[in-house]
Design an enzyme around this catalytic site. Sequence first.
Site, mmCIF file in Angstrom:
data_model
loop_
_atom_site.group_PDB
_atom_site.id
_atom_site.type_symbol
_atom_site.label_atom_id
_atom_site.label_comp_id
_atom_site.label_asym_id
_atom_site.label_seq_id
_atom_site.Cartn_x
_atom_site.Cartn_y
_atom_site.Cartn_z
ATOM 1 N N CYS A 83 35.673 24.692 12.739
ATOM 2 C CA CYS A 83 35.088 24.342 12.487
ATOM 3 C C CYS A 83 34.807 22.519 11.610
ATOM 4 C CB CYS A 83 35.745 23.899 10.487
ATOM 5 S SG CYS A 83 35.328 22.922 9.084
ATOM 6 N N TYR A 105 23.564 22.134 9.827
ATOM 7 C CA TYR A 105 23.804 22.805 8.575
ATOM 8 C C TYR A 105 22.604 22.985 7.788
ATOM 9 C CZ TYR A 105 28.852 23.676 9.362
ATOM 10 O OH TYR A 105 29.837 23.926 9.875
HETATM 11 N N1 LIG Z 1 33.356 17.716 2.886
HETATM 12 C C1 LIG Z 1 34.412 19.037 3.551
HETATM 13 C C2 LIG Z 1 33.375 20.128 4.204
HETATM 14 C C3 LIG Z 1 34.533 21.102 4.772
HETATM 15 C C4 LIG Z 1 33.675 22.254 4.783
HETATM 16 O O1 LIG Z 1 32.295 22.868 4.611
HETATM 17 N N2 LIG Z 1 34.426 23.370 5.722
HETATM 18 C C5 LIG Z 1 33.676 24.497 5.852
HETATM 19 C C6 LIG Z 1 33.872 25.086 6.873
HETATM 20 S S1 LIG Z 1 33.266 24.166 8.380
HETATM 21 C C7 LIG Z 1 34.668 25.661 4.648
HETATM 22 O O2 LIG Z 1 35.373 25.924 5.431
HETATM 23 N N3 LIG Z 1 33.641 26.235 4.309
HETATM 24 C C8 LIG Z 1 34.027 28.065 3.456
HETATM 25 C C9 LIG Z 1 33.405 27.991 2.279
HETATM 26 O O3 LIG Z 1 32.421 27.241 1.489
HETATM 27 O O4 LIG Z 1 33.138 29.012 1.290
HETATM 28 C C10 LIG Z 1 34.900 18.053 4.567
HETATM 29 O O5 LIG Z 1 34.321 17.321 5.171
HETATM 30 O O6 LIG Z 1 36.059 18.530 4.695
#
Ligand SMILES: N[C@@H](CCC(=O)N[C@@H](CS)C(=O)NCC(=O)O)C(=O)O
Length: 335
Positions: free
Chosen positions: A54, A195
């Site tokens: 990530c 994305y």
């Molecule tokens: N705004 C957050 C975004 C974090 C994020 O979207 N992480 C993703 C992985 S790249 C995630 O864990 N997604 C799981 C989901 O949305 O179910 C940050 O910058 O910490």
Amino acid sequence: MPEEKSILNWVSPGDKTGEFKRQQSVFRSWISTAPDAEFPPEKNRYHLYVSYACPWAHRTLIVRNLKGLQDIIPFTSVHWHMGSKGWRFAEPGEDVAGANTSPDPVHEGFTHLRDIYFEQNPDYEGRFTVPTLYDVKAKKIVSNESSEIIRMFYTAFDDLVADEYKKVDLFPQKLQKDIEEMNDWVYNDVNNGVYKSGFATTQEAYEKSVTTLFTSLDRLESHLSSSTTPYLLSAPHITEADVRLFTTIIRFDPVYVQHFKCNIRDIRSGYPHLHTWMRHLYWDYPAFSETTQFEHIKKHYTKSHGQINQFAITPVGPVPDIFGKDEGVAALGGK
Ligand SMILES: N[C@@H](CCC(=O)N[C@@H](CS)C(=O)NCC(=O)O)C(=O)O
């Protein structure tokens, strides 16, 4: 789980725009040295949950390393595969690439990251995202917003680290305005732009995002071409702007070009200054190379997004994942 509820539906099926809309993070507390702080800085009190795949979590690993917090804030990376229950931990004895890819060392028996979110609130309805910064003592999530976690790391633990790390200033006063300005468009067009391009479910939404993305990459290329130092903001050292851009650019050729259809150009052949800047950070700073795990990066996206890649086949190339510091496309045999 009904289709519209699946966490793997990146664009809500009812959304006719076909545009991916990232949700706001829910946990937004701060580690602070203030006398009455709920979350004071303490060695081994906080646990950082990440995924090596990530880009947002990658920011926190880089800063943890640049600020010398390795002995103060332990971390665990989840397995690279994301299924219908979200991120999972490695199983006991499972061989997963990279350091600290173990079962959750904090909560015995927790199999998924979401178990930590449900520990906070059994009715939690937000997303289960990495990075997640967790207070082991209070059993509370401090923050799941990477842009804020890295800023906590800049100063909150300065009393606990050696002088050489106290001096590391990723957000210097005189550059704060420039960094904020750059963050604004780089976040929207580039970090999140890949994305928005890849998750778009209409041609129109895709083209809009991918065009904006490449316009902003062109702008970054021109920015770097006039930088008087090897860093983005002509600073004499790494700043937040470098960290936030790096985690997208390092994933660009290995994944975003083909998987997210960000293929107007690639970094290695289309953006010489970005390519040089990226390799300088990667090859000259262990904070960047030690925290980059290409196996997680490539497998996560290609084997977790069934709507984009039905058969979960991971492309072999590009080869190599990253060129050596002084190599270029010519190293492939081309001229
Ligand atoms: N705004 C957050 C975004 C974090 C994020 O979207 N992480 C993703 C992985 S790249 C995630 O864990 N997604 C799981 C989901 O949305 O179910 C940050 O910058 O910490």
